[in-house]
Write a protein that holds these residues in place. Structure first.
Motif, mmCIF file in Angstrom:
data_model
loop_
_atom_site.group_PDB
_atom_site.id
_atom_site.type_symbol
_atom_site.label_atom_id
_atom_site.label_comp_id
_atom_site.label_asym_id
_atom_site.label_seq_id
_atom_site.Cartn_x
_atom_site.Cartn_y
_atom_site.Cartn_z
ATOM 1 N N GLY A 146 0.819 -1.213 0.000
ATOM 2 C CA GLY A 146 0.000 0.000 0.000
ATOM 3 C C GLY A 146 0.848 1.257 0.000
ATOM 4 O O GLY A 146 0.394 2.323 -0.434
ATOM 5 N N PHE A 147 2.069 1.176 0.458
ATOM 6 C CA PHE A 147 2.940 2.345 0.493
ATOM 7 C C PHE A 147 3.442 2.724 -0.901
ATOM 8 O O PHE A 147 3.908 3.833 -1.107
ATOM 9 C CB PHE A 147 4.130 2.118 1.427
ATOM 10 N N THR A 148 3.382 1.806 -1.868
ATOM 11 C CA THR A 148 3.833 2.150 -3.212
ATOM 12 C C THR A 148 2.760 2.915 -3.973
ATOM 13 O O THR A 148 3.052 3.683 -4.868
ATOM 14 C CB THR A 148 4.213 0.903 -4.023
ATOM 15 N N LEU A 149 1.493 2.646 -3.639
ATOM 16 C CA LEU A 149 0.408 3.315 -4.349
ATOM 17 C C LEU A 149 0.319 4.782 -3.977
ATOM 18 O O LEU A 149 0.238 5.652 -4.804
ATOM 19 C CB LEU A 149 -0.919 2.604 -4.055
ATOM 20 N N ARG A 150 0.273 5.026 -2.693
ATOM 21 C CA ARG A 150 0.201 6.417 -2.210
ATOM 22 C C ARG A 150 0.752 6.440 -0.798
ATOM 23 O O ARG A 150 0.676 5.439 -0.084
ATOM 24 C CB ARG A 150 -1.213 6.937 -2.249
ATOM 25 N N LYS A 151 1.243 7.557 -0.385
ATOM 26 C CA LYS A 151 1.752 7.689 0.973
ATOM 27 C C LYS A 151 0.626 8.243 1.839
ATOM 28 O O LYS A 151 0.151 9.358 1.575
ATOM 29 C CB LYS A 151 2.954 8.595 1.012
ATOM 30 N N PRO A 152 0.198 7.514 2.851
ATOM 31 C CA PRO A 152 -0.843 8.043 3.728
ATOM 32 C C PRO A 152 -0.288 9.203 4.560
ATOM 33 O O PRO A 152 0.913 9.339 4.773
ATOM 34 C CB PRO A 152 -1.208 6.863 4.604
ATOM 35 N N LYS A 153 -1.203 10.067 5.007
ATOM 36 C CA LYS A 153 -0.784 11.218 5.819
ATOM 37 C C LYS A 153 -0.155 10.707 7.113
ATOM 38 O O LYS A 153 -0.626 9.780 7.724
ATOM 39 C CB LYS A 153 -1.987 12.093 6.148
#
Length: 155
Positions: A146-153
Motif C-alpha cells: 500500500g505504500f507504493t500506491l500512495r503515501k498516507p498522511k
C-alpha cells in the motif's frame, strides 16, 4: 519504483512466510520425543502418547519401588497396575492408531527417573499456528504494498 518501507515490508513478510512454511513442513508426520523426567517421592505422573499405527515406543523407569499401569491401543501392551522394584523397561508397538496411557506412581523412598524414546503424532493445532504465521506474512506484505500506491498522511 518501490519505496523503502515497501521493500522492508516485502523482506520481513517473506521471512515470516518462510518461517511458517518451514515450521509447517516440520510438523508433518510423527515427532520423536526423548523423555527424561524425575518423579518425587510419593508423586505420580501420567503420560498420554497419541501415535499412529506401527510406531515403536520404549521407556525405562528406575527407582526404589513404583507402580506402573499401561494401556496401549488394540492388542498392544497392557499392564494392570503392578508394583516394581529397581528398574522396569517397557517396549511396545502401537498396533492401531490411538493413545497409550502410562500411569507411574512413586512408592519408594527415593526419586524415580523416567527416560525413554516416544514417537507421537503431531498435534493438529500446530497446523493452525503455522497457517496463522503464513497469513501474518501475507498481511505484512499487503500493507507494505500500500505504500507504493500512495503515501498516507503521517508517514
Amino acid at each position: 519504483m518501490l519505496s523503502k518501507r515497501t521493500i522492508i515490508g516485502l523482506i520481513v513478510g517473506s521471512i515470516i512466510i518462510g518461517i511458517g512454511i518451514v515450521s509447517l513442513v516440520q510438523h508433518i508426520g510423527t515427532i520423536t520425543v526423548n523423555e527424561s523426567y524425575v518423579v518425587a517421592v510419593g508423586d505420580s505422573t501420567l503420560y498420554v502418547i497419541p501415535a499412529p499405527i506401527d510406531t515403536q515406543q520404549s521407556m525405562k523407569i528406575t527407582g526404589d519401588s513404583f507402580d506402573v499401569k499401561l494401556e496401549s491401543p488394540a492388542d498392544g501392551l497392557h499392564l494392570p497396575e503392578t508394583s516394581y522394584k529397581d528398574e522396569k523397561v517397557l517396549e511396545w508397538v502401537h498396533l492401531d492408531d490411538g493413545e497409550s496411557k502410562i500411569h507411574v506412581q512413586n512408592t519408594g523412598s527415593k526419586e524415580l527417573v523416567i527416560t525413554g524414546t516416544l514417537i507421537r503424532s503431531s498435534d493438529p493445532i500446530w497446523f493452525t499456528y503455522d497457517l496463522m504465521v503464513i497469513i501474518s506474512g501475507v498481511v505484512i506484505i499487503g500493507f507494505s504494498m500500500g505504500f507504493t500506491l500512495r503515501k498516507p498522511k503521517g508517514f
